[in-house]
Design a protein around this motif. Structure first.
Motif, PDB file in Angstrom:
ATOM      1  N   GLU A 242      18.310 -21.297  -1.108  1.00 20.45           N
ATOM      2  CA  GLU A 242      18.631 -22.035   0.114  1.00 20.45           C
ATOM      3  C   GLU A 242      17.535 -21.871   1.160  1.00 20.45           C
ATOM      4  N   GLU A 243      17.448 -22.845   2.024  1.00 20.16           N
ATOM      5  CA  GLU A 243      16.511 -22.800   3.142  1.00 20.16           C
ATOM      6  C   GLU A 243      16.943 -21.686   4.097  1.00 20.16           C
ATOM      7  N   GLY A 244      15.986 -20.937   4.661  1.00 22.93           N
ATOM      8  CA  GLY A 244      16.349 -19.911   5.629  1.00 22.93           C
ATOM      9  C   GLY A 244      15.376 -18.756   5.669  1.00 22.93           C
ATOM     10  N   LYS A 245      15.795 -17.696   6.379  1.00 22.35           N
ATOM     11  CA  LYS A 245      14.987 -16.487   6.537  1.00 22.35           C
ATOM     12  C   LYS A 245      15.300 -15.527   5.398  1.00 22.35           C
ATOM     13  N   TYR A 246      14.237 -14.906   4.864  1.00 26.48           N
ATOM     14  CA  TYR A 246      14.375 -13.940   3.788  1.00 26.48           C
ATOM     15  C   TYR A 246      13.468 -12.750   4.074  1.00 26.48           C
ATOM     16  N   PHE A 247      13.684 -11.686   3.319  1.00 26.64           N
ATOM     17  CA  PHE A 247      12.870 -10.477   3.465  1.00 26.64           C
ATOM     18  C   PHE A 247      12.318 -10.055   2.118  1.00 26.64           C
ATOM     19  N   PHE A 248      11.039  -9.716   2.125  1.00 21.86           N
ATOM     20  CA  PHE A 248      10.408  -9.053   0.983  1.00 21.86           C
ATOM     21  C   PHE A 248      10.567  -7.574   1.312  1.00 21.86           C
ATOM     22  N   TYR A 249      11.312  -6.858   0.495  1.00 23.70           N
ATOM     23  CA  TYR A 249      11.656  -5.465   0.767  1.00 23.70           C
ATOM     24  C   TYR A 249      11.104  -4.590  -0.349  1.00 23.70           C
ATOM     25  N   VAL A 250      10.431  -3.497   0.021  1.00 24.99           N
ATOM     26  CA  VAL A 250       9.836  -2.574  -0.943  1.00 24.99           C
ATOM     27  C   VAL A 250      10.401  -1.179  -0.704  1.00 24.99           C
ATOM     28  N   ARG A 251      10.795  -0.526  -1.802  1.00 32.75           N
ATOM     29  CA  ARG A 251      11.331   0.836  -1.691  1.00 32.75           C
ATOM     30  C   ARG A 251      10.647   1.725  -2.720  1.00 32.75           C
TER      31      ARG A 251
ATOM     32  N   THR B  66       0.859  -1.184   0.000  1.00 30.48           N
ATOM     33  CA  THR B  66       0.000   0.000   0.000  1.00 30.48           C
ATOM     34  C   THR B  66       0.892   1.230   0.000  1.00 30.48           C
ATOM     35  N   LEU B  67       0.655   2.109  -0.962  1.00 28.50           N
ATOM     36  CA  LEU B  67       1.411   3.351  -1.105  1.00 28.50           C
ATOM     37  C   LEU B  67       0.492   4.503  -0.721  1.00 28.50           C
ATOM     38  N   TYR B  68       0.977   5.375   0.138  1.00 28.07           N
ATOM     39  CA  TYR B  68       0.181   6.518   0.597  1.00 28.07           C
ATOM     40  C   TYR B  68       0.858   7.820   0.167  1.00 28.07           C
ATOM     41  N   ASN B  69       0.109   8.673  -0.517  1.00 24.65           N
ATOM     42  CA  ASN B  69       0.594  10.002  -0.890  1.00 24.65           C
ATOM     43  C   ASN B  69       0.211  10.946   0.245  1.00 24.65           C
ATOM     44  N   LEU B  70       1.160  11.260   1.105  1.00 26.27           N
ATOM     45  CA  LEU B  70       0.895  12.078   2.289  1.00 26.27           C
ATOM     46  C   LEU B  70       0.818  13.564   1.973  1.00 26.27           C
ATOM     47  N   ALA B  71       1.410  13.975   0.866  1.00 25.76           N
ATOM     48  CA  ALA B  71       1.455  15.394   0.519  1.00 25.76           C
ATOM     49  C   ALA B  71       0.178  15.859  -0.161  1.00 25.76           C
ATOM     50  N   GLU B  72      -0.642  14.912  -0.587  1.00 28.06           N
ATOM     51  CA  GLU B  72      -1.887  15.246  -1.285  1.00 28.06           C
ATOM     52  C   GLU B  72      -1.623  16.213  -2.433  1.00 28.06           C
ATOM     53  N   THR B  73      -0.628  15.867  -3.247  1.00 26.56           N
ATOM     54  CA  THR B  73      -0.249  16.702  -4.381  1.00 26.56           C
ATOM     55  C   THR B  73      -0.960  16.288  -5.657  1.00 26.56           C
ATOM     56  N   GLY B  74      -1.938  15.414  -5.546  1.00 27.57           N
ATOM     57  CA  GLY B  74      -2.618  14.906  -6.729  1.00 27.57           C
ATOM     58  C   GLY B  74      -1.863  13.717  -7.292  1.00 27.57           C
ATOM     59  N   ARG B  75      -2.223  13.337  -8.483  1.00 23.17           N
ATOM     60  CA  ARG B  75      -1.607  12.174  -9.140  1.00 23.17           C
ATOM     61  C   ARG B  75      -0.105  12.401  -9.323  1.00 23.17           C
ATOM     62  N   THR B  76       0.703  11.490  -8.740  1.00 22.42           N
ATOM     63  CA  THR B  76       2.151  11.645  -8.738  1.00 22.42           C
ATOM     64  C   THR B  76       2.802  10.350  -9.208  1.00 22.42           C
ATOM     65  N   ASP B  77       3.771  10.457 -10.095  1.00 14.57           N
ATOM     66  CA  ASP B  77       4.520   9.293 -10.569  1.00 14.57           C
ATOM     67  C   ASP B  77       5.632   8.964  -9.577  1.00 14.57           C
ATOM     68  N   VAL B  78       5.717   7.682  -9.227  1.00 11.82           N
ATOM     69  CA  VAL B  78       6.743   7.231  -8.291  1.00 11.82           C
ATOM     70  C   VAL B  78       7.461   6.018  -8.885  1.00 11.82           C
ATOM     71  N   SER B  79       8.616   5.734  -8.343  1.00 18.62           N
ATOM     72  CA  SER B  79       9.387   4.558  -8.725  1.00 18.62           C
ATOM     73  C   SER B  79       9.284   3.542  -7.590  1.00 18.62           C
ATOM     74  N   LEU B  80       8.923   2.323  -7.930  1.00 23.94           N
ATOM     75  CA  LEU B  80       8.764   1.282  -6.921  1.00 23.94           C
ATOM     76  C   LEU B  80       9.706   0.125  -7.242  1.00 23.94           C
ATOM     77  N   ASP B  81      10.551  -0.193  -6.283  1.00 24.51           N
ATOM     78  CA  ASP B  81      11.446  -1.343  -6.392  1.00 24.51           C
ATOM     79  C   ASP B  81      11.070  -2.329  -5.302  1.00 24.51           C
ATOM     80  N   TYR B  82      11.028  -3.607  -5.647  1.00 23.13           N
ATOM     81  CA  TYR B  82      10.799  -4.611  -4.619  1.00 23.13           C
ATOM     82  C   TYR B  82      11.786  -5.747  -4.825  1.00 23.13           C
ATOM     83  N   PHE B  83      12.279  -6.239  -3.693  1.00 14.35           N
ATOM     84  CA  PHE B  83      13.385  -7.174  -3.674  1.00 14.35           C
ATOM     85  C   PHE B  83      13.096  -8.353  -2.764  1.00 14.35           C
ATOM     86  N   ILE B  84      13.805  -9.429  -3.011  1.00 14.91           N
ATOM     87  CA  ILE B  84      13.925 -10.515  -2.050  1.00 14.91           C
ATOM     88  C   ILE B  84      15.372 -10.454  -1.574  1.00 14.91           C
ATOM     89  N   LEU B  85      15.545 -10.328  -0.260  1.00 10.74           N
ATOM     90  CA  LEU B  85      16.879 -10.253   0.343  1.00 10.74           C
ATOM     91  C   LEU B  85      17.061 -11.430   1.282  1.00 10.74           C
TER      92      LEU B  85
END
Length: 159
Positions: free
Chosen positions: A87-96, A35-54
């Motif tokens: 490999e078996e183990g702990k991982y993170f779904f990371y969003v930027r 969920t992405l929240y536009n806190l500035a209420e600047t109207g429709r804004t283009d953003v860059s979204l990266d998501y990773f498995i770490l």
């Protein structure tokens, strides 16, 4: 995983991995509700979204990138297929999320394993089964006692 946030961010990011995706097998897809929240209420804004498995050392396993337009908020589900040889183990779904050189991020942990249940889950299942069996035994004993009492009453009432 350290989440990086700009001091003054016009956006906030929330990530949630459904419970069913917290423990997955190699080669399966991990899904995250973003969920992405536009806190500035600047109207429709283009953003860059990266998501990773770490991995738990913070090393990137897989990444994806996309550009999105966010008005007030945007709720999306994104999935990433894990490699078969992970490999078996702990991982993170990371969003930027990046907008105008400012960053907002979120992450959530999940586990990759070759077995369908972790040790603690196996113990919880075993404990639940033992409790269920004990309850059935107690109910069975109570029913037998009631039947005996009913037979005594019936024989007592017969002439």
């Amino acid at each position: 995983v350290i989440e990086i946030e700009s001091k003054i961010s016009l956006f906030d990011v929330k990530l949630e991995i459904p419970l069913r995706s917290k423990h997955i097998f190699p080669g399966e897809e991990i899904s995250g509700e973003i969920t992405l929240y536009n806190l500035a209420e600047t109207g429709r804004t283009d953003v860059s979204l990266d998501y990773f498995i770490l991995n738990d050392a913070g090393e990137e396993i897989i990444s994806n990138h996309e550009a999105l337009a966010v008005e007030t908020s945007l709720n999306i589900i994104r999935s990433i297929k894990l490699p078969e040889n992970i490999e078996e183990g702990k991982y993170f779904f990371y969003v930027r999320l990046t907008y105008d050189d400012k960053t907002s991020s979120a992450s959530e942990q999940f586990n990759v394993s070759f077995e369908p249940f972790s040790f603690s889950e196996k113990m919880a299942i075993l404990f639940s089964m033992i409790i269920a069996i004990l309850i059935l035994i107690i109910i069975s004993i109570k029913i037998k006692k009631i039947k005996k009492q009913m037979k005594r009453k019936i024989t007592f009432l017969k002439p």
